[in-house]
Design a protein around this motif. Structure first.
Motif, PDB file in Angstrom:
ATOM      1  N   ALA A  12       0.828  -1.213   0.000  1.00 57.61           N
ATOM      2  CA  ALA A  12       0.000   0.000   0.000  1.00 57.61           C
ATOM      3  C   ALA A  12       0.856   1.255   0.000  1.00 57.61           C
ATOM      4  CB  ALA A  12      -0.932  -0.004   1.214  1.00 57.61           C
ATOM      5  N   LEU A  13       1.910   1.283   0.826  1.00 57.20           N
ATOM      6  CA  LEU A  13       2.774   2.471   0.902  1.00 57.20           C
ATOM      7  C   LEU A  13       3.452   2.720  -0.439  1.00 57.20           C
ATOM      8  CD1 LEU A  13       4.379   2.138   4.469  1.00 57.20           C
ATOM      9  CD2 LEU A  13       2.498   3.614   3.739  1.00 57.20           C
ATOM     10  N   GLN A  14       3.777   1.639  -1.125  1.00 55.64           N
ATOM     11  CA  GLN A  14       4.384   1.727  -2.457  1.00 55.64           C
ATOM     12  C   GLN A  14       3.418   2.404  -3.429  1.00 55.64           C
ATOM     13  OE1 GLN A  14       7.452   0.647  -3.315  1.00 55.64           O
ATOM     14  NE2 GLN A  14       7.232   1.122  -5.500  1.00 55.64           N
ATOM     15  N   LYS A  15       2.144   1.966  -3.384  1.00 50.93           N
ATOM     16  CA  LYS A  15       1.116   2.527  -4.279  1.00 50.93           C
ATOM     17  C   LYS A  15       0.893   4.019  -3.983  1.00 50.93           C
ATOM     18  CE  LYS A  15      -0.616  -0.963  -6.822  1.00 50.93           C
ATOM     19  NZ  LYS A  15      -1.293  -2.145  -6.236  1.00 50.93           N
ATOM     20  N   VAL A  16       0.905   4.337  -2.666  1.00 53.23           N
ATOM     21  CA  VAL A  16       0.729   5.749  -2.281  1.00 53.23           C
ATOM     22  C   VAL A  16       1.858   6.575  -2.871  1.00 53.23           C
ATOM     23  CG1 VAL A  16       0.795   7.394  -0.355  1.00 53.23           C
ATOM     24  CG2 VAL A  16      -0.562   5.305  -0.147  1.00 53.23           C
ATOM     25  N   GLU A  17       3.040   6.048  -2.744  1.00 51.77           N
ATOM     26  CA  GLU A  17       4.221   6.760  -3.238  1.00 51.77           C
ATOM     27  C   GLU A  17       4.126   7.004  -4.743  1.00 51.77           C
ATOM     28  OE1 GLU A  17       7.202   8.972  -2.861  1.00 51.77           O
ATOM     29  OE2 GLU A  17       6.335   8.022  -1.071  1.00 51.77           O
ATOM     30  N   GLU A  18       3.560   6.014  -5.451  1.00 51.04           N
ATOM     31  CA  GLU A  18       3.500   6.112  -6.916  1.00 51.04           C
ATOM     32  C   GLU A  18       2.378   7.010  -7.433  1.00 51.04           C
ATOM     33  OE1 GLU A  18       5.348   1.637  -7.633  1.00 51.04           O
ATOM     34  OE2 GLU A  18       3.243   2.040  -8.146  1.00 51.04           O
TER      35      GLU A  18
END
Ligand SMILES: [Zn+2]
Length: 344
Positions: A12-18
């Motif tokens: 999820a944090l990865q998706k937020v970052e992207e």
């Protein structure tokens, strides 16, 4: 289950970052934190866990959820700040762009001519007076030696409003009113500019409404030579120092003797051309010594006082001075015509 939650958090944090837009961020929020999202799913399955595991996993799930939510909020603030900056950059005013010109107005040619003539006579000691355009028969005609039935009234076809009230046919009533007010107690030296009205068919040289400027000087010992001197100064100042004037006998009911003034033609210098109809002279105005009856009616003793009067049409003066060939140009307000005479 613990590993599952940690993997979800990382993902999820990865998706937020992207995410690069608010819309994408919202999609991430729904996907991970929504009612049908994987974390809710994990919490639902907690019933299967042992008593010891339950609080540990519960706490971890809440922590993961909190961290994802915080990451989304912080990313949201970043995206909003970026968008604002972009918007400000787009709306920046370029101060080096040239301005749009604002068109400026200017006085009408007729106004300029009237003011020029006023200034000229003010310089010779005349005062400017005005009067009503709706006038009584008395001031328009009778006080000027034109009693009812006088044949010279036919020279001025009039717009009557009632039997005794009309649109003034000349500015002479202002002279009559001024003299009447002074009642022969002191000299008078005045000009009166204004609009006048006559029943006329409009064409290149006639208009049912036009402008007049009349002058009057009443004092002791005013003579024809005084009139000639004033008119000569006017002609030279208005049309050039090399202009000559001549006076021809004429008739007006309110002056005796009466004259018409011509100036030498500027186009041919008196030789004769089409402008002056081969005569070398151009008619400018009418004038004369104030009729004794007019002085008497205004309260002056004609044995003690004498005076001169003159009247001219500013349209005609402007037409001659600037070569305007149709009087209707003054009233149709064609901006292309008017613009030619704007002085900066
Ligand atoms: Zn000429």
């Amino acid at each position: 289950m613990k590993e599952q939650l940690q993997a979800l958090e990382k993902e999820a944090l990865q998706k937020v970052e992207e995410a690069i837009s608010l819309k994408e961020l919202q999609d991430v929020r729904v996907a991970y934190l929504g009612k049908k999202g994987p974390i809710t799913e994990v919490l639902r399955g907690m019933g299967k866990l042992s008593k010891e595991e339950r609080p540990v996993i519960g706490e971890l799930a809440n922590k993961v959820r909190g961290q994802i939510a915080d990451a989304i909020d912080s990313k949201k603030a970043d995206i909003e700040a970026e968008e604002l900056e972009k918007q400000l950059a787009e709306e920046t005013i370029d101060v080096t762009l040239p301005g749009r010109p604002v068109p400026t107005g200017g006085p009408h040619l007729l106004t300029s001519i009237v003011e020029e003539i006023e200034d000229l006579f003010i310089g010779m000691g005349f005062e400017v007076r005005e009067g009503p355009e709706v006038e009584t028969d008395y001031y328009n005609f009778e006080a000027l030696n034109l009693p009812k039935g006088h044949p010279a009234r036919d020279m001025q076809d009039s717009f009557y409003i009632t039997e005794d009230i009309l649109l003034r046919t000349h500015t002479s009533p202002v002279q009559a009113r001024t003299m009447n007010m002074i009642q022969g107690e002191r000299p008078v030296k005045m000009i009166c500019p204004g609009k006048v009205y006559r029943r006329d068919t409009d064409d290149a040289t006639h208009s049912h409404q036009f402008t007049q400027i009349e002058g009057l000087y009443v004092d002791k010992n005013v003579r024809m030579s005084d009139l000639k001197g004033v008119l000569d100064r006017f002609a030279k100042q208005m049309f050039g120092e090399e202009r000559q004037i001549r006076l021809r006998p004429s008739f007006f009911p309110f002056t005796e003797p009466s004259v018409e003034m011509d100036i030498s033609c500027k186009m041919c210098n008196g030789e004769g051309c089409s402008v002056c109809k081969k005569t070398g002279w151009i008619e400018i105005l009418g004038a004369g010594l104030v009729h004794a009856r007019v002085l008497e009616m205004a309260g002056y003793d004609p044995k003690v006082y004498s005076g001169f009067a003159f009247g001219m049409g500013p349209e005609r003066i402007a037409m001659l001075k600037y070569g305007v060939d149709d009087i209707r140009h003054f009233y149709t307000n064609d901006i292309r015509f008017l613009k030619q005479y704007h002085q900066a």
